[in-house]
Motif scaffolding. Sequence first.
Motif, PDB file in Angstrom:
ATOM      1  N   VAL A 314      27.915  27.365   7.613  1.00  0.00           N
ATOM      2  CA  VAL A 314      27.564  27.548   9.017  1.00  0.00           C
ATOM      3  C   VAL A 314      26.051  27.437   9.161  1.00  0.00           C
ATOM      4  O   VAL A 314      25.290  28.039   8.400  1.00  0.00           O
ATOM      5  CB  VAL A 314      28.055  28.912   9.525  1.00  0.00           C
ATOM      6  N   GLN A 315      25.640  26.662  10.158  1.00  0.00           N
ATOM      7  CA  GLN A 315      24.220  26.444  10.423  1.00  0.00           C
ATOM      8  C   GLN A 315      23.976  26.760  11.894  1.00  0.00           C
ATOM      9  O   GLN A 315      24.530  26.112  12.776  1.00  0.00           O
ATOM     10  CB  GLN A 315      23.844  24.992  10.109  1.00  0.00           C
ATOM     11  N   ARG A 316      23.165  27.762  12.153  1.00  0.00           N
ATOM     12  CA  ARG A 316      22.938  28.225  13.515  1.00  0.00           C
ATOM     13  C   ARG A 316      21.534  27.801  13.971  1.00  0.00           C
ATOM     14  O   ARG A 316      20.528  28.099  13.325  1.00  0.00           O
ATOM     15  CB  ARG A 316      23.074  29.747  13.620  1.00  0.00           C
ATOM     16  N   TYR A 317      21.511  27.111  15.118  1.00  0.00           N
ATOM     17  CA  TYR A 317      20.248  26.639  15.702  1.00  0.00           C
ATOM     18  C   TYR A 317      19.989  27.394  16.994  1.00  0.00           C
ATOM     19  O   TYR A 317      20.880  27.506  17.851  1.00  0.00           O
ATOM     20  CB  TYR A 317      20.324  25.146  15.998  1.00  0.00           C
ATOM     21  N   SER A 318      18.769  27.897  17.136  1.00  0.00           N
ATOM     22  CA  SER A 318      18.337  28.537  18.379  1.00  0.00           C
ATOM     23  C   SER A 318      17.300  27.637  19.038  1.00  0.00           C
ATOM     24  O   SER A 318      16.337  27.202  18.387  1.00  0.00           O
ATOM     25  CB  SER A 318      17.724  29.914  18.109  1.00  0.00           C
ATOM     26  N   HIS A 347      30.688  21.006  15.767  1.00  0.00           N
ATOM     27  CA  HIS A 347      29.757  21.951  16.381  1.00  0.00           C
ATOM     28  C   HIS A 347      30.410  22.683  17.540  1.00  0.00           C
ATOM     29  O   HIS A 347      31.471  22.287  18.031  1.00  0.00           O
ATOM     30  CB  HIS A 347      28.528  21.213  16.904  1.00  0.00           C
ATOM     31  N   GLU A 350      26.925  27.860  22.228  1.00  0.00           N
ATOM     32  CA  GLU A 350      27.104  29.234  22.679  1.00  0.00           C
ATOM     33  C   GLU A 350      25.920  29.672  23.538  1.00  0.00           C
ATOM     34  O   GLU A 350      24.891  28.982  23.602  1.00  0.00           O
ATOM     35  CB  GLU A 350      27.216  30.180  21.461  1.00  0.00           C
ATOM     36  N   ASP A 351      26.103  30.813  24.180  1.00  0.00           N
ATOM     37  CA  ASP A 351      25.015  31.471  24.912  1.00  0.00           C
ATOM     38  C   ASP A 351      24.392  30.538  25.945  1.00  0.00           C
ATOM     39  O   ASP A 351      23.172  30.437  26.067  1.00  0.00           O
ATOM     40  CB  ASP A 351      23.965  31.965  23.913  1.00  0.00           C
ATOM     41  N   THR A 355      22.251  28.469  21.946  1.00  0.00           N
ATOM     42  CA  THR A 355      22.596  28.485  20.519  1.00  0.00           C
ATOM     43  C   THR A 355      23.551  27.345  20.207  1.00  0.00           C
ATOM     44  O   THR A 355      24.497  27.086  20.958  1.00  0.00           O
ATOM     45  CB  THR A 355      23.247  29.824  20.125  1.00  0.00           C
ATOM     46  N   VAL A 357      25.956  25.970  16.987  1.00  0.00           N
ATOM     47  CA  VAL A 357      26.520  26.295  15.678  1.00  0.00           C
ATOM     48  C   VAL A 357      27.127  25.027  15.097  1.00  0.00           C
ATOM     49  O   VAL A 357      28.029  24.431  15.686  1.00  0.00           O
ATOM     50  CB  VAL A 357      27.585  27.403  15.787  1.00  0.00           C
ATOM     51  N   THR A 359      29.008  23.357  11.784  1.00  0.00           N
ATOM     52  CA  THR A 359      29.750  23.647  10.558  1.00  0.00           C
ATOM     53  C   THR A 359      29.894  22.344   9.794  1.00  0.00           C
ATOM     54  O   THR A 359      30.624  21.442  10.218  1.00  0.00           O
ATOM     55  CB  THR A 359      31.129  24.241  10.875  1.00  0.00           C
ATOM     56  N   SER A 397      18.864  28.221  11.074  1.00  0.00           N
ATOM     57  CA  SER A 397      19.313  29.091   9.979  1.00  0.00           C
ATOM     58  C   SER A 397      20.476  28.395   9.294  1.00  0.00           C
ATOM     59  O   SER A 397      21.600  28.374   9.814  1.00  0.00           O
ATOM     60  CB  SER A 397      19.730  30.462  10.519  1.00  0.00           C
TER      61      SER A 397
END
Length: 553
Positions: A314-318, A347, A350-351, A355, A357, A359, A397
Motif C-alpha cells: 500500500v502506497q499512500r499519497y497526500s 488505486h 479518499e478524503d 488522499t 491510495v 496498491t 508513504s
Amino acid sequence: MAVAVDGEENLYIADRHNHRVRKVTPNGNITTVAGNGTAGYVSDGGPALGTSLHYPWGLALDEAGSLYIGDQHNHRVRKVTPDGIITTVAGNGTAGYVDDGGPAAGTRLYHPLGIALDRAGHLYIADHYNHRIRGVTAVAQMTPPLPPAADLYGEVVSPYRVQRGQEFDLGARIRNRGPHPADGQSVTVVLTLADGLVGGPGTTGRRLTRTFTGQQLPPNQGTLDGVFRITAPESTPPGSYTCTLEIQYGGDLNLKDNSYTLPVTVVVPAPVADETALTIFQDTVPEVAAGQRAAFNVRYTAPAGQPVNPGTIVQRYSAPTGFTFVGQPTYAYYETIHGVISGNLGHRVEDGGRTLVITANPHVNTTTSDTGSLIYTIPVQARTDALPGQFDNGSASVGRHVPVQLSGKITGAAQNETALRVVQETVPGAAPNQNTTFNLEIRSLGNQPVNPGTIEQRFTAPTGFVFTGGASYGYYFAQPYVTGNLDARLEDGGRTLVVSSNPHLNTGATDRTALIYTLGIRALPDARPGTQSDDGQAAIGRLTPVPLTARVL
C-alpha cells in the motif's frame, strides 16, 4: 518648410523664401549653415554658406552629421558635410525625368520636396512633378539597428533527490516568449556543477556549455535542449549540492530569467531489497493555475542496478495544499531493452481527493522489462479556490519507506476558460432540411497557456436550425494537424448540443495558437428561406456566452 533635429539637439530649419537652411542650438542661438540668401545655383564642392539654394524644402540628417537638403527649384538634393562643404547627391539641375538605374547625380529630378533616410543609409526623395518616390542607395552613413533580442527563459529540469552512483538529468529546456525568433548559434547554456557532481561522457570540468548552431527557436514554439546528463559518483558524500544555470544570448546574459539555482540532494540507498531499498523522489514540481490539471512524476530507483521486489504494498499519497488527486495514475519503465513498459495502477481516492491510495508492486531490476527507474505519473488538479504559492506539505508513504515530500506550485494567472475568446468564423447557410456546419475559432488572450480541464460546453442552435450531433475539433496551426471527435450529446430535440471536453491551448507544440470546433447543424423542414437568426449561443464553462448566427437559404 521642414525641420530636423540632430543627436545634439540642434534644430535645422528649411527657411524657404530666405533660400537658407538655419540652425538653432539648444541654448537658442540661430545661424545659417547653407545658402547665401540669393536664389539660384552656383556650384558644388565649396562652402555651403557661400553658395546659392533655391527654395530649400526637405531636410534629413545622417549619423555622421551630414545634412541633406531638398533644393526644390535647383532640382537637386544637396549634401552638407560636417566641415561645411556642399555637394549634389541626386539631380543634374535640369527639370524632368530620365530613366532610373543610373548614377543619381546624373539623372533629372523635378521639384524635389520631402526627403528621408532609412537605417541602411538609403535616401528617399518625393519627386514632386515627376509623381514618383525616388530611391538612392547607400548615400548616407547610418548605424543599422541592433537585432531585437529574443526573450528567452528556461523550464528547469532538476530532480529533488538523486542516488549516489547513478546518472540524472539537470538543466533546462530553453523557450522563447518572443516576439522575435532566436538564432541557435547565439544561444549558449552554461551549467556550473557543484563540487562532487560530474558531467557525462565527452564533458570535462565543472562548467558545462552547449550552443545550438543550425537551430532556430521561434516565439512560443518548441524548445532548445539545455539538459545535461550528470552523475553523483560513489565517492560523493550524501548531502545537498547547489548548481547554477545561465542562459546567454548573443554572448550576453539575457535580460530576463537568465540565471537559475538548481539544488540537488545526493542520497545513499539502504542495502536491502524491499521498498526501503528504493530511492523515491519527485522528478519535477508542477506549476499550474487554479482549476488546472497537472501531474506529479515520482521516480523509484534502486542502487547500482540492485533488484528490488517488495511485492504488492500500500502506497499512500497526500496532496500538497491546494491540490486534489484526479484521474488514473499510471506507471512506466522507460529504460528497458523492450522500449517503454507502462500500465495503469490500482488505486482509490479518499478524503475528497486529498488522499490517493495505490496498491501495487514497485519492483525494479528484477527482469529485462523493469530495468532502470520506475516512474509513477499521478494526475492532480489545483482547486479553483487555491491561492498562489509553492506548497511542500504533500507526501508519499510507500510501505515502510520513510515518507517522501511532494510539492506543487500554484501560479497567480487565471489560465482557465475565462481567458478564452470564441469567434464564429463565418455565417453558415442551408436550405430547409439541408445540413451545414458552424466553425468556431477559440483562442486565448495573448496566446497564454490555457488548460481548464474537462468542462461542460452548451451550444444552442439559432431559430430555424437544430444540431445533427456531429462535433469535432482541430488544432490546425500544429504540424501535423491534431484533430478528433468531441464527446457530445443532443438535448431538447437537437436544439441544444452539450460537449464535455478540455479546450486547452498553448500548453505544448500540439495545441498552439487556435482551436477550431466544427459543429453539424441542419435547417428545419419548415424554416423560412431568406431568414437569418442570431439567437443561438456558445456557452463554454464560465465564459460569457457568444452569439451564434445561421441563415436559411
